[in-house]
Design a protein around this motif. Structure first.
Motif, PDB file in Angstrom:
ATOM      1  N   PRO A  72      -0.142   0.905  -1.997  1.00 21.13           N
ATOM      2  CA  PRO A  72       0.853   1.307  -1.000  1.00 21.13           C
ATOM      3  C   PRO A  72       0.311   1.012   0.403  1.00 21.13           C
ATOM      4  O   PRO A  72      -0.770   1.470   0.756  1.00 21.13           O
ATOM      5  CB  PRO A  72       0.985   2.817  -1.234  1.00 21.13           C
ATOM      6  CG  PRO A  72       0.416   3.065  -2.596  1.00 21.13           C
ATOM      7  CD  PRO A  72      -0.632   2.034  -2.789  1.00 21.13           C
ATOM      8  N   ARG A  73       1.041   0.236   1.169  1.00 19.13           N
ATOM      9  CA  ARG A  73       0.573  -0.125   2.496  1.00 19.13           C
ATOM     10  C   ARG A  73       0.778   1.021   3.478  1.00 19.13           C
ATOM     11  O   ARG A  73       1.832   1.653   3.505  1.00 19.13           O
ATOM     12  CB  ARG A  73       1.314  -1.375   2.999  1.00 19.13           C
ATOM     13  CG  ARG A  73       1.058  -2.616   2.164  1.00 19.13           C
ATOM     14  CD  ARG A  73      -0.394  -3.019   2.229  1.00 19.13           C
ATOM     15  NE  ARG A  73      -0.686  -4.126   1.337  1.00 19.13           N
ATOM     16  CZ  ARG A  73      -1.895  -4.611   1.114  1.00 19.13           C
ATOM     17  NH1 ARG A  73      -2.928  -4.059   1.707  1.00 19.13           N
ATOM     18  NH2 ARG A  73      -2.095  -5.613   0.291  1.00 19.13           N
ATOM     19  N   VAL A  74      -0.227   1.277   4.274  1.00 21.85           N
ATOM     20  CA  VAL A  74      -0.173   2.346   5.277  1.00 21.85           C
ATOM     21  C   VAL A  74      -0.503   1.735   6.629  1.00 21.85           C
ATOM     22  O   VAL A  74      -1.566   1.132   6.799  1.00 21.85           O
ATOM     23  CB  VAL A  74      -1.183   3.470   4.955  1.00 21.85           C
ATOM     24  CG1 VAL A  74      -1.187   4.512   6.068  1.00 21.85           C
ATOM     25  CG2 VAL A  74      -0.848   4.128   3.622  1.00 21.85           C
ATOM     26  N   ARG A  75       0.415   1.867   7.574  1.00 18.08           N
ATOM     27  CA  ARG A  75       0.150   1.388   8.934  1.00 18.08           C
ATOM     28  C   ARG A  75      -0.811   2.331   9.619  1.00 18.08           C
ATOM     29  O   ARG A  75      -0.696   3.555   9.520  1.00 18.08           O
ATOM     30  CB  ARG A  75       1.442   1.314   9.754  1.00 18.08           C
ATOM     31  CG  ARG A  75       2.397   0.226   9.341  1.00 18.08           C
ATOM     32  CD  ARG A  75       3.586   0.205  10.288  1.00 18.08           C
ATOM     33  NE  ARG A  75       3.270  -0.454  11.547  1.00 18.08           N
ATOM     34  CZ  ARG A  75       3.945  -0.273  12.684  1.00 18.08           C
ATOM     35  NH1 ARG A  75       4.943   0.595  12.725  1.00 18.08           N
ATOM     36  NH2 ARG A  75       3.612  -0.937  13.773  1.00 18.08           N
ATOM     37  N   GLY A  76      -1.777   1.762  10.308  1.00 19.99           N
ATOM     38  CA  GLY A  76      -2.734   2.561  11.055  1.00 19.99           C
ATOM     39  C   GLY A  76      -2.172   2.989  12.392  1.00 19.99           C
ATOM     40  O   GLY A  76      -0.953   3.004  12.605  1.00 19.99           O
ATOM     41  N   VAL A 181      -6.903   0.709   6.332  1.00 18.44           N
ATOM     42  CA  VAL A 181      -6.165   1.442   7.354  1.00 18.44           C
ATOM     43  C   VAL A 181      -7.083   1.601   8.564  1.00 18.44           C
ATOM     44  O   VAL A 181      -8.222   2.049   8.433  1.00 18.44           O
ATOM     45  CB  VAL A 181      -5.727   2.831   6.844  1.00 18.44           C
ATOM     46  CG1 VAL A 181      -4.975   3.592   7.933  1.00 18.44           C
ATOM     47  CG2 VAL A 181      -4.867   2.690   5.599  1.00 18.44           C
ATOM     48  N   ILE A 182      -6.574   1.239   9.735  1.00 16.28           N
ATOM     49  CA  ILE A 182      -7.396   1.280  10.949  1.00 16.28           C
ATOM     50  C   ILE A 182      -6.773   2.203  11.983  1.00 16.28           C
ATOM     51  O   ILE A 182      -5.574   2.130  12.258  1.00 16.28           O
ATOM     52  CB  ILE A 182      -7.563  -0.142  11.535  1.00 16.28           C
ATOM     53  CG1 ILE A 182      -8.329  -1.033  10.549  1.00 16.28           C
ATOM     54  CG2 ILE A 182      -8.299  -0.087  12.876  1.00 16.28           C
ATOM     55  CD1 ILE A 182      -8.470  -2.470  10.985  1.00 16.28           C
ATOM     56  N   VAL A 183      -7.612   3.080  12.530  1.00 19.28           N
ATOM     57  CA  VAL A 183      -7.228   3.946  13.639  1.00 19.28           C
ATOM     58  C   VAL A 183      -8.158   3.613  14.799  1.00 19.28           C
ATOM     59  O   VAL A 183      -9.381   3.555  14.618  1.00 19.28           O
ATOM     60  CB  VAL A 183      -7.362   5.435  13.271  1.00 19.28           C
ATOM     61  CG1 VAL A 183      -6.989   6.319  14.459  1.00 19.28           C
ATOM     62  CG2 VAL A 183      -6.497   5.762  12.060  1.00 19.28           C
ATOM     63  N   ALA A 184      -7.597   3.360  15.964  1.00 17.94           N
ATOM     64  CA  ALA A 184      -8.421   2.944  17.098  1.00 17.94           C
ATOM     65  C   ALA A 184      -7.980   3.624  18.381  1.00 17.94           C
ATOM     66  O   ALA A 184      -6.794   3.901  18.571  1.00 17.94           O
ATOM     67  CB  ALA A 184      -8.354   1.425  17.267  1.00 17.94           C
ATOM     68  N   THR A 185      -8.953   3.892  19.259  1.00 19.11           N
ATOM     69  CA  THR A 185      -8.645   4.350  20.605  1.00 19.11           C
ATOM     70  C   THR A 185      -9.027   3.252  21.586  1.00 19.11           C
ATOM     71  O   THR A 185      -9.967   2.494  21.345  1.00 19.11           O
ATOM     72  CB  THR A 185      -9.414   5.629  20.979  1.00 19.11           C
ATOM     73  OG1 THR A 185     -10.808   5.317  21.149  1.00 19.11           O
ATOM     74  CG2 THR A 185      -9.260   6.692  19.920  1.00 19.11           C
ATOM     75  N   GLU A 212       1.773  -5.330  14.189  1.00 21.50           N
ATOM     76  CA  GLU A 212       2.418  -5.327  12.877  1.00 21.50           C
ATOM     77  C   GLU A 212       1.812  -4.267  11.955  1.00 21.50           C
ATOM     78  O   GLU A 212       2.529  -3.584  11.221  1.00 21.50           O
ATOM     79  CB  GLU A 212       2.281  -6.702  12.223  1.00 21.50           C
ATOM     80  CG  GLU A 212       2.864  -6.762  10.807  1.00 21.50           C
ATOM     81  CD  GLU A 212       2.640  -8.093  10.119  1.00 21.50           C
ATOM     82  OE1 GLU A 212       3.001  -8.207   8.926  1.00 21.50           O
ATOM     83  OE2 GLU A 212       2.092  -9.015  10.771  1.00 21.50           O
ATOM     84  N   HIS A 213       0.511  -4.122  11.986  1.00 16.96           N
ATOM     85  CA  HIS A 213      -0.183  -3.266  11.022  1.00 16.96           C
ATOM     86  C   HIS A 213      -0.596  -1.905  11.578  1.00 16.96           C
ATOM     87  O   HIS A 213      -1.124  -1.082  10.832  1.00 16.96           O
ATOM     88  CB  HIS A 213      -1.421  -3.983  10.489  1.00 16.96           C
ATOM     89  CG  HIS A 213      -1.110  -5.181   9.653  1.00 16.96           C
ATOM     90  ND1 HIS A 213      -0.748  -5.087   8.319  1.00 16.96           N
ATOM     91  CD2 HIS A 213      -1.079  -6.503   9.960  1.00 16.96           C
ATOM     92  CE1 HIS A 213      -0.534  -6.297   7.842  1.00 16.96           C
ATOM     93  NE2 HIS A 213      -0.723  -7.172   8.814  1.00 16.96           N
TER      94      HIS A 213
END
Length: 407
Positions: A72-76, A181-185, A212-213
């Motif tokens: 399942p694709r999860v947008r970060g 999954v990427i989370v960035a500041t 997009e992601h």
């Protein structure tokens, strides 16, 4: 904010519950801009939990985890905004709260890219030595990164180096294809990454990939909490008749909890050029050391630069008066201040003397370089310096870097 609290009480979000608890304890001030980011991170927390349940629902889910149709694709999430708005603190809370125990990684983005370049170099060396088959080194590194972590959280995402810019698209394309999954500041919006950089047109597809992601959210907060925490705080404490070192230590404890959080942070280890730097206390993007821990051990410019890039505020305690016999410690302190100054690190220190009389050596280059250190220490006390963004020297701010890498 009430909606967030209600969902947390209903068991909807560990992140939101922790945020509300810290706000109730007075550690965090109510902030609608932060609340919006908490909501976005809480939603991501739930999407990740749903993904994990979907993967576990089938006995063959893990066996075929690499097949795109089974993941399942999860947008970060890409969080950007001005400095001092709490981005790092919020992502730290997310990282601690999200229901991923092993395959996750939290890193300063610059340090992550140093690791990536080192891995690519090693893969190329192994190919030349015949240890592994020929192939795309970047794809091999991306696969290895995925095996280690499918959740990546980056702090201070910015691109100023052409060496990074030229591989990011290919690297992240592979990571996203694996379902990472990427989370960035970041202090800048995606459209402003690598702005003015060499061959920027080649970098633009990477920006489109981020959009997009990853959901792009700006933190709209009027308060610079970093400035608020340091506002009115003395940055250089000198022991003497007016205040004993024991009293200064007490003041430093208060400042530390003000900067790092009520829990006082925790120990950390930072990788630096093949060695590990032990950080006695770290929290809220800040670190705390004694002088001996930083300058009484054989650390060098690369180590101090690593720390300068990792922490926006650093407390140094018990800086002694130095003489010719301690010229090595003086050299390290000079280098440390140079690196901290260039990266805009906020320095709070306790010492036995004012900067002018801290070093009494008269021989060697450090005797002449000390004047520069004194000047910088005084400038680092100013409100203009405290307001300076962290992490960017003059060359980086202009995007005028010239590092190269084979692609």
């Amino acid at each position: 904010m009430a909606d967030i609290a209600l969902s947390a009480e209903a068991g909807g979000s560990v992140l939101a519950a922790r945020y509300v608890a810290r706000m109730a304890a007075g550690d965090i001030a109510p902030d609608p801009g932060q609340a919006r980011i908490v909501a976005a991170l809480a939603q991501l927390e739930q999407r990740i939990a749903t993904r994990r349940l979907a993967r576990k629902s089938s006995a063959l889910g893990w066996l075929f985890a690499r097949r795109e149709e089974t993941i399942p694709r999860v947008r970060g999430l890409y969080i950007h905004g001005s400095v001092g708005r709490g981005k790092t603190m919020l992502v730290d809370l997310f990282y601690e709260s999200v229901a991923v125990r092993k395959r996750k990684r939290r890193a300063h983005f610059h340090e992550f890219m140093i690791d990536v370049h080192a891995r690519i170099h090693q893969v190329r060396s192994d190919m030349k030595a015949g240890k592994i088959k020929e192939g795309d080194p970047i794809a091999i590194v991306a696969a290895a990164l995925y095996e280690e972590a499918w959740l990546l959280c980056f702090d201070e995402f910015h691109v100023t180096d052409i060496a990074d810019a030229m591989i990011l698209g290919r690297l992240f394309e592979k990571l996203f294809s694996f379902g990472v999954v990427i989370v960035a500041t970041s202090n800048v919006a995606p459209q402003d990454l690598y702005k003015g950089g060499l061959n920027r047109a080649l970098f633009l597809p990477f920006i489109a990939m981020i959009e997009e992601h990853m959901e792009v959210v700006k933190i709209e907060s009027p308060t610079d909490y970093r400035m608020e925490k340091l506002g009115g705080v003395r940055t250089w404490y000198v022991a003497g008749p007016q205040q004993t070192m024991a009293e200064i230590d007490h003041d430093m404890d208060i400042i530390w909890r003000r900067v790092a959080g009520a829990d006082g942070g925790a120990p950390a280890n930072i990788a630096s050029a093949g060695r590990t730097i032990h950080v006695p206390f770290a929290g809220g993007g800040a670190a705390r050391f004694s002088f001996e821990e930083l300058c009484g051990t054989p650390l060098g410019a690369a180590d101090y630069l690593r720390l300068a890039r990792s922490y926006h505020t650093i407390l140094i305690e018990h800086v002694p008066q130095l003489d010719q016999d301690r010229r090595n410690e003086a050299k390290r302190f000079i280098t440390l201040i140079d690196e901290f100054y260039e990266k805009g690190v906020k320095l709070i220190a306790s010492a036995e003397a004012e900067p002018e009389t801290l070093y009494s050596g008269t021989e060697g280059a450090e005797a002449f370089e000390w004047a520069r250190t004194v000047s910088r220490l005084h400038e680092m006390r100013s409100s203009d310096y405290i307001a300076r963004p962290h992490g960017r020297g003059d060359s980086e701010a202009s995007g005028n870097t010239t590092g190269l890498v084979e692609t």
